[in-house]
Scaffold this active site. Structure first.
Site, short mmCIF file in Angstrom:
data_model
loop_
_atom_site.label_atom_id
_atom_site.label_comp_id
_atom_site.label_asym_id
_atom_site.label_seq_id
_atom_site.Cartn_x
_atom_site.Cartn_y
_atom_site.Cartn_z
N GLY A 2 0.80 -1.30 -0.06
CA GLY A 2 0.08 -0.01 -0.09
C GLY A 2 0.83 1.41 -0.01
N ASP A 13 0.56 3.40 4.12
CA ASP A 13 -0.63 4.24 3.45
C ASP A 13 -1.57 4.68 4.48
OD1 ASP A 13 -1.47 1.49 4.00
OD2 ASP A 13 -2.10 1.19 2.12
N ASP A 54 -5.06 2.49 10.70
CA ASP A 54 -6.37 2.01 10.92
C ASP A 54 -6.61 1.54 12.11
OD1 ASP A 54 -9.08 1.38 10.65
OD2 ASP A 54 -8.50 -0.46 9.62
N LYS A 110 -7.32 7.20 9.75
CA LYS A 110 -8.77 6.78 10.25
C LYS A 110 -8.58 6.52 11.72
CE LYS A 110 -10.30 3.89 6.65
NZ LYS A 110 -10.69 2.15 6.44
N PHE A 122 -14.09 3.18 3.77
CA PHE A 122 -13.11 2.42 3.20
C PHE A 122 -12.67 2.93 2.01
CE2 PHE A 122 -11.40 -1.31 0.53
CZ PHE A 122 -10.52 -1.69 1.55
N VAL A 123 -11.36 3.23 1.80
CA VAL A 123 -10.86 4.18 0.66
C VAL A 123 -9.72 3.21 -0.01
CG1 VAL A 123 -11.17 6.33 1.80
CG2 VAL A 123 -9.01 5.22 2.15
N ASP A 177 -5.69 -0.49 -1.88
CA ASP A 177 -6.57 -1.57 -2.83
C ASP A 177 -7.65 -2.01 -2.15
OD1 ASP A 177 -5.02 -3.06 -0.79
OD2 ASP A 177 -5.81 -4.96 -1.93
N ARG A 205 -5.06 0.33 -6.96
CA ARG A 205 -3.95 1.10 -6.37
C ARG A 205 -3.49 1.92 -6.99
NH1 ARG A 205 -2.43 -1.96 -2.19
NH2 ARG A 205 -2.29 -4.45 -2.47
P1 IMP Z 1 -4.15 -1.41 10.60
O1 IMP Z 1 -3.01 -2.48 10.87
O2 IMP Z 1 -5.53 -1.60 10.91
O3 IMP Z 1 -3.72 -0.12 11.14
O4 IMP Z 1 -4.11 -1.42 9.01
C1 IMP Z 1 -3.36 -0.79 8.30
C2 IMP Z 1 -3.25 -1.29 6.93
O5 IMP Z 1 -4.64 -1.96 6.69
C3 IMP Z 1 -2.84 -0.58 5.98
O6 IMP Z 1 -1.60 -0.86 5.89
C4 IMP Z 1 -3.82 -0.90 4.65
O7 IMP Z 1 -2.91 -1.94 4.06
C5 IMP Z 1 -5.16 -1.76 5.30
N1 IMP Z 1 -6.25 -0.58 5.29
C6 IMP Z 1 -6.62 0.05 6.45
N2 IMP Z 1 -7.93 0.89 5.90
C7 IMP Z 1 -8.02 0.71 4.61
C8 IMP Z 1 -8.80 1.03 3.61
O8 IMP Z 1 -9.64 1.97 4.04
N3 IMP Z 1 -8.56 0.88 2.30
C9 IMP Z 1 -7.71 0.11 2.05
N4 IMP Z 1 -6.82 -0.68 2.86
C10 IMP Z 1 -6.67 -0.13 4.09
MG MG Z 2 -0.84 -2.21 4.33
#
Ligand code: IMP
Ligand code: MG
Length: 198
Positions: free
Chosen positions: A61, A117, A120, A148, A169-170, A176, A182
């Protein structure tokens, strides 16, 4: 004739435009350079071309974001890729972060910047951060294009944030859905009908 992304029915609207991205990338690069200057000065070395800066993009990402950002950094640096999986296939919520490839193992004494990227749940960056800290880098900073804020399950502080966005969700600009979109140049929201319910 190929149908351009702008005409795809599953893309509902643009959240962040190309122009907004480009402006913010330059600002983030300036923030990073300022911090590196401070770090290197603390080390008694004011040169920005000392080979002690390593950027770690979290694949896949972060690839577009990092490609744009590092070209705004007038600094001698190297890249150390790593890959973390948290949204397997067509899922749109984190399934827990797993390291899919080794991290660089030469980070001791280096100034390390991990870039992703989007932040979350926080699991991806928390995992990578914990592993890197064991190597005793001179400094470790984290940066993300998108944050987010509403969805954190682990508290991780990032040093550089492009944009704070709502819990939607973006895709695009490296992000992706099921491997696609992407290469869309903007950060866009998919139509709810295009993705199965959470
Ligand atoms: P985390 O581990 O939950 O913080 O998530 C981070 C990873 O989840 C990022 O590196 C993204 O690859 C994926 N991700 C989180 N939100 C989105 C979204 O809205 N669209 C696409 N990928 C996302
Ligand atoms: Mg990722």
């Amino acid at each position: 004739m190929l149908l351009p992304y702008a005409m795809f029915p599953e893309i509902e609207r643009t959240l962040v435009t190309k122009e907004q991205i480009a402006t913010r990338i330059k600002e983030m690069a300036n923030e990073i350079v300022r911090d590196l200057e401070e770090d290197l000065a603390k080390d008694g070395d004011s040169r920005l071309d000392e080979d002690r800066v390593i950027i770690i993009p979290i694949m896949t990402g972060a690839m577009i974001f990092v490609a744009d950002l590092i070209r705004q950094l007038p600094v001698k640096l190297s890249l150390g890729l790593t890959s973390v999986r948290s949204y397997p296939g067509a899922s749109i919520s984190s399934k827990g972060a797993h390291l899919e490839s080794d991290l660089p193992d030469n980070l001791e004494g280096k100034h390390v910047i991990v870039l992703d990227d989007i932040l979350d749940s926080g699991q991806t960056l928390a995992l990578v951060k914990a592993i890197i800290l064991k190597q005793k880098p001179a400094s470790l900073r984290l940066g993300v294009m998108l944050d987010k804020q509403t969805t954190r399950t682990i508290d991780v502080k990032v040093d550089y944030t492009g944009f704070e966005i709502p819990d939607e969700f973006v895709v695009g600009y490296g992000l992706d859905y099921d491997g696609y979109y992407r290469n869309h140049p903007e950060i866009v929201i998919l139509n709810q009908d295009a993705i199965p319910k959470r």
